[in-house]
Design an enzyme around this catalytic site. Structure first.
Site, PDB file in Angstrom:
ATOM      1  N   GLY A 339      46.598 -14.337 -47.373  1.00 56.97           N
ATOM      2  CA  GLY A 339      45.259 -14.001 -46.909  1.00 56.97           C
ATOM      3  C   GLY A 339      44.506 -15.255 -46.527  1.00 56.97           C
ATOM      4  N   GLY A 342      37.154 -18.136 -46.990  1.00 57.51           N
ATOM      5  CA  GLY A 342      36.259 -19.088 -46.353  1.00 57.51           C
ATOM      6  C   GLY A 342      36.596 -20.521 -46.701  1.00 57.51           C
ATOM      7  N   VAL A 346      45.598 -18.678 -48.578  1.00 59.84           N
ATOM      8  CA  VAL A 346      46.399 -18.591 -49.796  1.00 59.84           C
ATOM      9  C   VAL A 346      47.819 -18.189 -49.408  1.00 59.84           C
ATOM     10  CG1 VAL A 346      46.684 -17.451 -52.021  1.00 59.84           C
ATOM     11  CG2 VAL A 346      44.403 -17.977 -51.182  1.00 59.84           C
ATOM     12  N   ASP A 457      30.552 -15.320 -58.627  1.00 57.62           N
ATOM     13  CA  ASP A 457      31.133 -14.588 -57.492  1.00 57.62           C
ATOM     14  C   ASP A 457      32.051 -13.475 -57.981  1.00 57.62           C
ATOM     15  OD1 ASP A 457      31.389 -13.997 -54.818  1.00 57.62           O
ATOM     16  OD2 ASP A 457      33.035 -15.382 -54.476  1.00 57.62           O
TER      17      ASP A 457
END
Length: 651
Positions: A339, A342, A346, A457
């Site tokens: 994936g 920002g 990965v 987050d």
């Protein structure tokens, strides 16, 4: 005159946050003539496609998703970084459903991206044309027409030959006899062949003819675009971080200069080799951490937070070599890519001993600098808990900064929860286990660890699932350490994801453990409903998840919020208790929210008294705000450890 003094601060507040509208209106849109019904299979397929679309980036701004009869595709301009691209596509998926609410086919064009769900019949017969209000002067008209045609012809050829990942070209030409420069852009969706791209761009260019006197023209089609202007309207082409430099130009210079540089290099190596050997041996004796991770190292980001390494450092930490990681990930090949976030991509990898790993590679263009990288390493090696992802090691080599994690075969929670098919694997028992695991992991960060950690987050894509579907919290690059009895802090750099941010954090930059509690409450409602907080539907209408949950719970209709796909396995009393707890967590006043210890106590049914009644949650502004273009945000990465965050200038 009774004049509210707070009104005086409105201009200050507006100027402080750099907030803009979520997106301007589409430059153009097309809504097909055929409609679907709310209970149709196509509608469900389209919902799934648009939910999952932002997780399908091919790495160069092309998104493509298919489910049953529905297909959607989106394309960003080649100069857009991944986060700006994702934000544009994410907004388009919501906006297009609003302006074309029941259409089987639709297209929406923004300046920086476009979205289409063509489903086979639109083709390239649909286009939108936008022209400048200004005309080219008579003195340069003939040269203007010739040069613009030459420029677009050259760019068409470059774009058509762009390969399978991106077909995009920009350039400029100067009009003879003047200082006027024409800037041009051509782009196709990369799933087109070279011939198909060339045909699309040729057709689009032909549509310019009636507007040849205008100084600027944009032609948007469903699979390509052409544009030129008398000013530079594009940035440098965005590229992923490169692993190697393969510049083969100037070879003649290299033949001459190379031996000289080699001789100098040998002298330097001989002089410095002994020093480096002794230094490395000393570092091995100290441990495997680099100097910036050793005790006593400090910078502006860590001043004021002093903690001994031995507090919680019970894990092992390895300093991997870059060559070992390159071999494990097949040199960061696209086939190994899990994936894009920002802060960088990965990758999945396999070490020589057969151990599978997930490698987060910090992008050179990302918002996460060395500060965040060091934060993530230093935090995770101090934290040991079964509900936290395990960091195996790191690698720092030149500009490369890598984090190596244990690989999670079941990816992240959002890949199950928001997938039309995989969500059925999340029966109520699994969801219960996941919820308790997340809560206990957060409790450890806030209260049980000798370091008080604020994650900042928390969201479904940052919850990884192991082989047994146990939840593990990941992504500590944006986390903050609280020292001593510190309860709250302020920041002028807000990180996180809209929809999960507490109001005091998003609007004032104030964060505490109660900020994470708020995010947990949002996640809990997502797990109960099986829907994203920023894409929630109730009775086939888009709604605000928090306010809908509060209204249904307040009307004793909480069961209507529960995901219908677990209707056969859910426990009604437990589900209603979860909704109550979630609403307590998302109350507007941080003081009214429970601690994570209390949350765990409530979730496990150890709260003997009747749960408190929550107050109405704040109105989320996630749908109506986005970050200014100069900030960095992560994408919704749906797989392995990667910092997935937004940053926004605050006060």
């Amino acid at each position: 005159m009774n004049f509210p003094i707070w009104i005086l601060f409105i201009p200050v507040l507006i100027g402080s946050f750099h907030l803009v509208a979520a997106q301007d209106d589409f430059w153009g849109r097309y809504c097909g003539s055929d409609n679907y019904t709310q209970d149709s299979a196509y509608k469900r397929n389209l919902d799934d496609v648009l939910y999952l679309l932002t997780g399908t980036n091919n790495g160069f701004g092309f998104y493509n998703s298919t489910s049953g009869q529905a297909r959607a595709a989106a394309l960003c301009r080649g100069d857009m970084d991944p986060e700006r691209c994702r934000r544009c596509v994410d907004d388009a998926t919501r906006r297009l459903r609003q302006v074309c609410p029941n259409q089987i086919e639709a297209v929406g064009w923004y300046d920086t991206c476009f979205l289409t769900y063509p489903n086979g019949t639109i083709g390239n017969r649909i286009s939108r044309i936008f022209v400048s209000a200004n005309n080219v002067s008579d003195s340069i008209y003939d040269q203007w027409v010739q040069k613009s045609a030459d420029l677009l012809a050259e760019l068409r050829s470059v774009a058509a030959g762009g390969g399978q990942l991106r077909k995009y070209a920009t350039g400029n030409l100067t009009v003879n006899g003047s200082s006027t420069i024409i800037y041009g852009m051509t782009q196709c969706t990369p799933d087109l062949s070279a011939t198909e791209c060339d045909d699309c761009l040729t057709g689009a260019t032909a549509e310019i003819q009636p507007y040849a006197r205008r100084s600027g023209v944009r032609i948007y089609r469903t699979t390509c675009l052409v544009r030129y202007e008398p000013y530079r309207f594009f940035n440098s082409t965005w590229f992923p971080a490169q692993t190697t430099s393969g510049n083969t130009k100037n070879t003649n210079i290299g033949v001459i200069v190379g031996p000289i540089l080699a001789f100098v290099f040998v002298i330097i190596m001989v002089a410095g080799g002994f020093f480096l050997f002794r230094r490395r041996r000393k570092l091995r004796q100290k441990g495997s951490l680099l100097p910036e991770f050793q005790d006593g190292f400090s910078d502006a980001s860590t001043k004021g937070s002093r903690h001994e390494r031995e507090d919680d450092d019970t894990g092992e930490m390895n300093n991997f070599t870059l060559s070992a990681i390159q071999a494990a990930t097949n040199n960061f090949s696209l086939e190994n890519k899990l994936g894009e976030g920002g802060f960088g991509p990965v990758y999945r990898g396999k070490l020589q001993d057969g151990k599978e790993i997930a490698v987060k590679r910090l992008s050179k263009n990302s918002g996460q600098g060395l500060t965040e990288f060091k934060t993530e390493v230093k935090l995770i090696i101090k934290l040991q808990h079964k509900n936290l992802v395990r960091l195996l090691g790191y690698c720092v080599k030149g500009s490369e900064r890598l984090l190596i994690y244990e690989y999670m075969a079941n990816n992240s929670l959002d890949t199950f929860l928001f997938d039309a098919n995989k969500c059925e694997e999340l029966d109520w028992a699994k969801r219960s286990n996941i919820v308790i695991g997340i809560a206990k992991g957060l409790r450890y960060l806030h209260e049980d660890s000798r370091l008080k950690i604020i994650h900042r987050d928390m969201k479904a894509s940052n919850i990884l699932l192991d082989n047994d579907m146990n939840a593990k919290i990941s992504d500590f690059g944006t986390a903050r350490i609280f020292g001593g009895n510190q309860m709250e802090a302020a920041t002028n750099r807000i990180v996180g994801t809209y929809g999960y941010m507490s109001p005091e954090y998003a609007m004032e930059g104030l964060f505490s453990t109660k900020s994470d509690v708020y995010s947990f409450g949002v996640m809990l409602l997502e797990i109960v409903s099986g829907q994203r907080n920023n894409h929630f539907f109730y009775q086939d209408q888009p709604q605000n998840l928090l306010l809908t949950a509060w209204r249904l719970w307040n009307e004793n209709k909480g069961e209507q919020l529960i995901d219908h796909r677990v209707i056969e396995t859910f426990v009604i009393d437990e589900a209603l208790r979860w909704i109550n707890i979630a609403l307590l967590c998302v109350q507007e006043d941080p003081q009214d929210r429970p601690t994570m210890s209390t949350v765990v106590f409530m979730l496990e049914g150890q709260w003997s008294a009747k749960l408190p009644k929550p107050s109405e949650p704040p109105l989320s502004f996630a749908r109506f705000a986005s970050i200014s273009e100069e900030t960095k945000t992560s994408s919704e990465l749906s797989a392995h450890p990667s910092v997935t965050s937004s940053t926004m200038a605050s006060r």
